[in-house]
Design an enzyme around this catalytic site. Sequence first.
Site, PDB file in Angstrom:
ATOM      1  N   TYR A   1       6.194 -10.310   6.570  1.00  0.00           N
ATOM      2  CA  TYR A   1       6.080  -8.868   6.783  1.00  0.00           C
ATOM      3  C   TYR A   1       6.689  -8.518   8.139  1.00  0.00           C
ATOM      4  O   TYR A   1       6.703  -9.345   9.066  1.00  0.00           O
ATOM      5  CB  TYR A   1       4.619  -8.415   6.766  1.00  0.00           C
ATOM      6  CG  TYR A   1       4.066  -8.160   5.377  1.00  0.00           C
ATOM      7  CD1 TYR A   1       4.122  -6.886   4.809  1.00  0.00           C
ATOM      8  CD2 TYR A   1       3.493  -9.175   4.637  1.00  0.00           C
ATOM      9  CE1 TYR A   1       3.614  -6.639   3.545  1.00  0.00           C
ATOM     10  CE2 TYR A   1       2.983  -8.948   3.370  1.00  0.00           C
ATOM     11  CZ  TYR A   1       3.046  -7.669   2.825  1.00  0.00           C
ATOM     12  OH  TYR A   1       2.550  -7.439   1.566  1.00  0.00           O
TER      13      TYR A   1
ATOM     14  N   ASP B   1       0.823  -1.209   0.000  1.00  0.00           N
ATOM     15  CA  ASP B   1       0.000   0.000   0.000  1.00  0.00           C
ATOM     16  C   ASP B   1       0.857   1.260   0.000  1.00  0.00           C
ATOM     17  O   ASP B   1       2.081   1.204   0.078  1.00  0.00           O
ATOM     18  CB  ASP B   1      -0.906   0.011   1.243  1.00  0.00           C
ATOM     19  CG  ASP B   1      -1.869  -1.165   1.267  1.00  0.00           C
ATOM     20  OD1 ASP B   1      -2.177  -1.685   0.185  1.00  0.00           O
ATOM     21  OD2 ASP B   1      -2.288  -1.559   2.370  1.00  0.00           O
TER      22      ASP B   1
END
Length: 542
Positions: free
Chosen positions: A201, A145
């Site tokens: 992540y 994002d």
Amino acid sequence: MSEENNLRPVYDDEPSDDVYKRGNIYKMTQARKEDLPEKDDAKKEAAPADSDATSEPEKKKQRVGRPPELDANGNPIPKEPRKPKRKVAVMVGYCGTGYHGMQYNPPHPTIEDALFKAFVRAGAISKDNSTDLKKSGFMRAARTDKGVHAGGNLISLKMIIEDPEIKQKINDELPEGIRVWDITRVNKAFDCRKMCGSRWYEYLLPTYSLIGPKPHSILYNDIEESKQEVPGVIDEDPESVEFWENLQKDIKENFTDEEIVRIENYTAPSKEEFTSSDELFQLVKKYKALENAHRRKYRISATKLEKFRSAMKQYLGAHNFHNFTLGKDFKDASAIRFMKKIKVSDPFVIGAAKTEWVSIKIHGQSFMLHQIRKMISMAALIARCGTPVERIGQAYGPQKINIPKAPALGLLLESPVFETYNARLEKFGYEPIDFSKYQEEMDAFKMKHIYDKIYKEEVDENVFNAFFTYIDSFNKVTGAQGEESEEKKGDKVQKSIFEFLTARGIPDLVTEGDKKEKEPKEKTPKEKEPVAEVSTEAKVDA
């Protein structure tokens, strides 16, 4: 029988008896035209008398391509020679600050846009294909994002790689915040998104984010009120009490009671009316600086850290994460995601401001929009409010709850994992995709272009402090506070948007007594098959 009775009508275009013997199904097909000699003869008779019987058949019309591009003088611009393209996987790392995410999204600047332009300038993509990513089969393993970083991400496409210096030439064309780690050949069917088995992540969180809500804030009052209604649910938090008492003591030593009232009632003026020399603004600035200094001195206790780790463990396995993203319904099968491993580091102090941080690493098969940021936010809110960690498990149920998303600043993609597909690549004679070979380069890049930026921006902008202060003071907006009706009364009415953090729990959640009444009969071991069920859920959107 007379000969006349054996006669049948004869037509000019009728096939011979040999044709009938082969079956009527072939009678008029294009493939059997040679079996119709009379028809061919008719064509010959219709041809002009002066035509050459041995002449070649008429040539097909050639396709008319685009007219050649012309220079300023009207002369055709010679086309660049066609070079062979190869299917490759490109390992990249980037700092997401200033970019609108990974995926190409004109006119906004994105990571793919910067990479594609660098490929063209370096000669890895021809000018004929320089206007469309689809012509090169461009695909990414993970779509990060806006503002999200990546130590390692992977793209697959067709590129011209004959030049042995192509990697260096591409890096020379890229900004310092984007790097290519390697370019490796893959088979033609390779699609990095579909063949990515899982992703790692990382999220960096300052530990002061886990300090309890500010006394007398809306969230603090909601929790305290619920503790009176439903005692024994919310944990006691002596270290947060001590933090706020020490801060309050320091404030009283530096500000008068009148100044404190003025500061607490301060409302920022419009840009046109704002002046930095304003006396009240300077007081507010000094007050905020004192608060920030206390937050940066904060060091998390083992008990509080263990609470946060316990909350993060609730995400392990396959669960319905419909409350941890946008636009997903409880019944949507794609909301089920599988978390393989979660690690929360020991606290570490870093930066000129000496702020304490923890690193959270999450290994999952796949993730939805904002999912990790909402997971971090929910776990942090559970730890700072003393809420039972079981609330996370309840959030997988059908009841919709409003989980805010933590700041994008702390999030980065560690690397995609291709453990299953690497075995197939090696069978085809290709090198496996392994980011660990470039770990030293990636770590140095992350420290310079990602970690340092995160630490600096957090100090300069107080991003996490602003986020949790906003959560603490979030008012009961339209639709958040329920109203009593014939269907909903008392405990069933949602009193605030963060009701799920209070002792009252998630609104509309059935009680244990209701559960027992509605629970079906105990299934036999054969019917249960827990291993098969988890296996099926894990494959969703893999």
